[in-house]
Design a protein around this motif. Structure first.
Motif, PDB file in Angstrom:
ATOM      1  N   PHE A   1       0.939  -1.207  -0.009  1.00  0.00           N
ATOM      2  CA  PHE A   1      -0.132  -0.039   0.011  1.00  0.00           C
ATOM      3  C   PHE A   1       0.874   1.303   0.046  1.00  0.00           C
ATOM      4  O   PHE A   1       1.562   1.378   0.626  1.00  0.00           O
ATOM      5  N   TYR A   2       1.061   2.246  -1.266  1.00  0.00           N
ATOM      6  CA  TYR A   2       1.645   3.671  -0.731  1.00  0.00           C
ATOM      7  C   TYR A   2       0.655   4.487  -0.426  1.00  0.00           C
ATOM      8  O   TYR A   2      -0.098   4.290   0.166  1.00  0.00           O
ATOM      9  N   SER A   3       1.675   4.708   0.712  1.00  0.00           N
ATOM     10  CA  SER A   3       0.666   6.193   1.563  1.00  0.00           C
ATOM     11  C   SER A   3       1.820   7.581   0.679  1.00  0.00           C
ATOM     12  O   SER A   3       1.919   7.965   0.122  1.00  0.00           O
ATOM     13  N   PRO A   4       0.086   7.948   1.445  1.00  0.00           N
ATOM     14  CA  PRO A   4      -0.578   8.093   2.745  1.00  0.00           C
ATOM     15  C   PRO A   4      -1.819   6.872   2.195  1.00  0.00           C
ATOM     16  O   PRO A   4      -2.827   6.553   1.354  1.00  0.00           O
ATOM     17  N   VAL A   5      -2.033   5.985   3.445  1.00  0.00           N
ATOM     18  CA  VAL A   5      -3.167   4.955   2.924  1.00  0.00           C
ATOM     19  C   VAL A   5      -4.350   5.019   4.313  1.00  0.00           C
ATOM     20  O   VAL A   5      -4.110   5.547   5.463  1.00  0.00           O
ATOM     21  N   SER A   6      -5.147   4.812   3.959  1.00  0.00           N
ATOM     22  CA  SER A   6      -6.339   4.729   5.469  1.00  0.00           C
ATOM     23  C   SER A   6      -6.517   3.269   5.542  1.00  0.00           C
ATOM     24  O   SER A   6      -6.328   2.630   4.770  1.00  0.00           O
ATOM     25  N   GLU A   7      -6.574   2.989   7.115  1.00  0.00           N
ATOM     26  CA  GLU A   7      -7.061   2.033   7.812  1.00  0.00           C
ATOM     27  C   GLU A   7      -7.984   1.292   7.024  1.00  0.00           C
ATOM     28  O   GLU A   7      -7.717   0.323   6.593  1.00  0.00           O
ATOM     29  N   GLU A   8      -9.534   1.858   6.158  1.00  0.00           N
ATOM     30  CA  GLU A   8     -10.073   1.131   5.959  1.00  0.00           C
ATOM     31  C   GLU A   8      -9.949   1.032   4.222  1.00  0.00           C
ATOM     32  O   GLU A   8      -9.935  -0.100   4.154  1.00  0.00           O
ATOM     33  N   LYS A   9      -8.975   1.290   3.761  1.00  0.00           N
ATOM     34  CA  LYS A   9      -8.662   0.344   2.794  1.00  0.00           C
ATOM     35  C   LYS A   9      -7.747  -0.440   2.451  1.00  0.00           C
ATOM     36  O   LYS A   9      -8.053  -1.871   2.221  1.00  0.00           O
ATOM     37  N   VAL A  10      -6.415  -0.415   3.297  1.00  0.00           N
ATOM     38  CA  VAL A  10      -5.671  -1.711   3.969  1.00  0.00           C
ATOM     39  C   VAL A  10      -7.158  -2.925   4.444  1.00  0.00           C
ATOM     40  O   VAL A  10      -7.035  -3.989   4.020  1.00  0.00           O
ATOM     41  N   ASN A  11      -8.183  -2.436   5.756  1.00  0.00           N
ATOM     42  CA  ASN A  11      -8.724  -2.885   6.061  1.00  0.00           C
ATOM     43  C   ASN A  11      -9.593  -4.434   5.103  1.00  0.00           C
ATOM     44  O   ASN A  11      -9.764  -5.294   5.003  1.00  0.00           O
ATOM     45  N   ALA A  12     -10.064  -2.855   3.942  1.00  0.00           N
ATOM     46  CA  ALA A  12     -11.014  -3.549   2.554  1.00  0.00           C
ATOM     47  C   ALA A  12     -10.034  -4.463   1.771  1.00  0.00           C
ATOM     48  O   ALA A  12     -10.746  -5.243   1.423  1.00  0.00           O
ATOM     49  N   THR A  13      -8.763  -4.078   1.458  1.00  0.00           N
ATOM     50  CA  THR A  13      -8.260  -5.082   0.523  1.00  0.00           C
ATOM     51  C   THR A  13      -7.825  -6.457   1.812  1.00  0.00           C
ATOM     52  O   THR A  13      -7.562  -7.643   0.635  1.00  0.00           O
ATOM     53  N   LEU A  14      -7.403  -5.843   2.131  1.00  0.00           N
ATOM     54  CA  LEU A  14      -6.819  -7.340   3.304  1.00  0.00           C
ATOM     55  C   LEU A  14      -8.209  -8.339   3.481  1.00  0.00           C
ATOM     56  O   LEU A  14      -7.982  -9.269   3.499  1.00  0.00           O
ATOM     57  N   GLY A  15      -9.240  -7.726   3.280  1.00  0.00           N
ATOM     58  CA  GLY A  15     -10.405  -8.470   3.798  1.00  0.00           C
ATOM     59  C   GLY A  15     -10.630  -8.282   5.952  1.00  0.00           C
ATOM     60  O   GLY A  15     -11.234  -9.546   5.897  1.00  0.00           O
ATOM     61  N   THR A  16      -9.767  -7.611   6.502  1.00  0.00           N
ATOM     62  CA  THR A  16     -10.167  -7.460   8.215  1.00  0.00           C
ATOM     63  C   THR A  16     -10.855  -6.854   8.702  1.00  0.00           C
ATOM     64  O   THR A  16     -11.223  -5.442   7.520  1.00  0.00           O
ATOM     65  N   LYS A  17     -12.042  -6.988   9.804  1.00  0.00           N
ATOM     66  CA  LYS A  17     -12.562  -5.985   9.791  1.00  0.00           C
ATOM     67  C   LYS A  17     -12.273  -5.596  10.783  1.00  0.00           C
ATOM     68  O   LYS A  17     -11.785  -5.707  11.533  1.00  0.00           O
ATOM     69  N   ASP A  18     -12.397  -3.582  10.853  1.00  0.00           N
ATOM     70  CA  ASP A  18     -12.117  -3.018  11.751  1.00  0.00           C
ATOM     71  C   ASP A  18     -10.782  -3.965  13.076  1.00  0.00           C
ATOM     72  O   ASP A  18     -10.221  -3.107  14.029  1.00  0.00           O
ATOM     73  N   LEU A  19      -9.115  -3.615  11.921  1.00  0.00           N
ATOM     74  CA  LEU A  19      -8.484  -4.181  12.903  1.00  0.00           C
ATOM     75  C   LEU A  19      -7.481  -2.316  12.924  1.00  0.00           C
ATOM     76  O   LEU A  19      -7.891  -1.747  12.016  1.00  0.00           O
TER      77      LEU A  19
END
Length: 148
Positions: A58-76
């Protein structure tokens, strides 16, 4: 529980500083103009993250929401996501769980944001032409085989 690069306290991951050993392992492949398996580079660096099945970038700046959505993790909860434009976050995952995450500085060795690499991904050196106000000419970069 603390693992290499990640600390889970509830549901959080702490992004570690750039891993110089892993950067050096990538540089060695590039400088020798070699081809290698991504898993061999990671293991050879000695960072000791254990088994993993996917690497995301993930290129920065990146949001938690984008990382979680891509990884399929919920509210990490992500601690230490880089905000500078010279960084990328590299995330190693096993069975959908984050096992390691670090801030990768220039030159970055990454995959495209919507794709991932595996331990069997081929890493190969490629010659390209760089043009810019600070430097120009031929440079060697690494391409990592990626999947979607």
């Amino acid at each position: 529980m603390v693992t290499a690069g990640c600390q889970f306290g509830g549901e959080s991951v702490i992004v570690q500083a750039e891993n110089r050993a892993l950067a050096a392992a990538f540089d060695q492949v590039r400088d020798a103009r070699n081809t290698a398996r991504l898993g061999d580079i990671v293991t050879g660096s000695g960072i000791g993250i254990g088994a993993w099945d996917r690497m995301y970038s993930f290129y920065s700046p990146v949001s938690e929401e984008k990382v979680n959505a891509t990884l399929g993790t919920k509210d990490l909860d992500w601690k230490g996501l880089p905000q500078g434009s010279d960084s990328a976050i590299q995330v190693f995952v096993r069975d959908g769980k984050v096992v390691y995450a670090f801030d990768d500085k220039v030159p970055r060795h990454s995959v495209h944001a919507t794709k991932y690499a595996t331990p069997d991904s081929v890493v190969q050196t490629r010659e390209t032409e760089q043009t810019g106000p600070l430097s120009s000419g031929p440079v060697r970069v690494l391409d990592i085989e990626e999947f979607s």
